[in-house]
Design an enzyme around this catalytic site. Structure first.
Site, mmCIF file in Angstrom:
data_model
loop_
_atom_site.group_PDB
_atom_site.id
_atom_site.type_symbol
_atom_site.label_atom_id
_atom_site.label_comp_id
_atom_site.label_asym_id
_atom_site.label_seq_id
_atom_site.Cartn_x
_atom_site.Cartn_y
_atom_site.Cartn_z
ATOM 1 N N CYS A 181 0.826 -1.203 0.000
ATOM 2 C CA CYS A 181 0.000 0.000 0.000
ATOM 3 C C CYS A 181 0.867 1.263 0.000
ATOM 4 C CB CYS A 181 -0.921 0.010 1.215
ATOM 5 S SG CYS A 181 -1.900 1.524 1.360
ATOM 6 N N LYS A 213 -10.457 -8.324 5.439
ATOM 7 C CA LYS A 213 -10.129 -7.483 6.581
ATOM 8 C C LYS A 213 -10.597 -8.086 7.907
ATOM 9 C CE LYS A 213 -10.481 -3.357 3.696
ATOM 10 N NZ LYS A 213 -11.149 -2.056 3.453
ATOM 11 N N VAL A 240 -5.661 1.387 5.888
ATOM 12 C CA VAL A 240 -4.366 1.679 6.504
ATOM 13 C C VAL A 240 -3.773 2.866 5.762
ATOM 14 C CG1 VAL A 240 -3.986 -0.691 7.244
ATOM 15 C CG2 VAL A 240 -3.193 -0.012 4.978
ATOM 16 N N GLU A 253 -5.309 7.955 8.162
ATOM 17 C CA GLU A 253 -5.086 8.734 6.943
ATOM 18 C C GLU A 253 -3.600 9.101 6.860
ATOM 19 O OE1 GLU A 253 -7.192 9.048 4.534
ATOM 20 O OE2 GLU A 253 -8.945 8.319 5.621
ATOM 21 N N SER A 254 -3.005 8.852 5.699
ATOM 22 C CA SER A 254 -1.553 8.975 5.563
ATOM 23 C C SER A 254 -1.023 10.371 5.873
ATOM 24 C CB SER A 254 -1.116 8.543 4.155
ATOM 25 O OG SER A 254 -1.664 9.389 3.159
#
Length: 245
Positions: A39, A66, A79, A91-92
């Protein structure tokens, strides 16, 4: 507390935990990152964790099957997720900005507020590239969609070629990678493999000499090297599995 070097991560689950699994217990005061090996969004957070030498655990999650407990950590079921002492954020970009504030050394944003804002704008504009990236990834065999997606990709990459050329630095962050470098890197890393899958060599020396040089430099950065995945592994994964993040 920061750890020395880039050996700060402990990966608790080499295999990705899926439905029916039990979440490993988390110790008091321990920072954990819920991730997925392929990811790009989770990779953003892991890059910042390593760049700042932050001691943490990594738990990999199967996003195609999941586990129920993932939704307890993040109602969106995505993720990356950071967890510490029963509290989570996700949230990145949010997780990366949090890490930069709580662990200020080394700083990844410019100290000048105006330049910091400019870098944040460029991070936001990278969506044009990442969205085109996904379109190309799933447009193989559809010439019309592929042509439009390639045009959008070039329009996006042109912005970053011009910007780095204007800065006259090795990285967007200067002599070393900064937040902007790490936020766009996950997709840049995958572009070379995407070219092989699509059959179109769109990242050429003639059009993108600065970006190609930047890519080579990023591949030698100790932080990015720690998370690099061989191109043949990416190819196998993309050709075997559907979109799952």
């Amino acid at each position: 507390m920061a750890a020395k070097g880039i050996e700060a991560a402990i990966t608790l689950t080499t295999n990705h935990m899926g439905a029916g699994s039990l979440c490993p217990p988390l110790g008091i005061g321990v920072l954990r990152c819920y991730s997925m090996k392929y990811c790009p969004y989770a990779q953003r957070t892991r890059l910042v964790l390593l760049a700042k030498n932050i001691k943490h655990e990594v738990v990999n999650v199967n996003l195609r099957s999941k586990p129920g407990w993932l939704f307890e950590k993040n109602p969106l079921g995505k993720v990356p997720v950071l967890e510490k002492d029963g509290e989570t954020i996700y949230e990145s970009l949010i997780t990366c900005d949090y890490l930069d504030e709580v662990y200020p050394n080394p700083p990844l944003y410019p100290s000048d507020p105006w330049k910091k804002a400019q870098d944040k704008v460029l991070i936001d504009r990278w969506a044009k590239v990442s969205q085109a990236w996904y379109k190309i990834r799933f447009a193989v065999g559809n010439e019309e969609i592929m042509a439009k997606a390639l045009q959008e990709l070039h329009e996006g990459l042109d912005i970053y070629e011009s910007e780095l050329k204007k800065r006259k630095t090795k990285f967007y962050g200067g002599a070393k990678p900064g937040m902007l470098d790490y936020m766009i890197w996950p997709w840049a890393e995958r572009i070379c493999v995407l070219q092989e899958i699509s059959g179109d060599k769109f990242l050429t020396e003639e059009r993108y000499p600065v970006l190609i040089s930047w890519t080579s430099s990023m591949c030698e950065d100790p932080v990015t090297k720690a998370l690099l995945i061989p191109s043949e592994v990416y190819k196998h994964y993309w050709q075997t599995f559907e979109y799952d993040f």
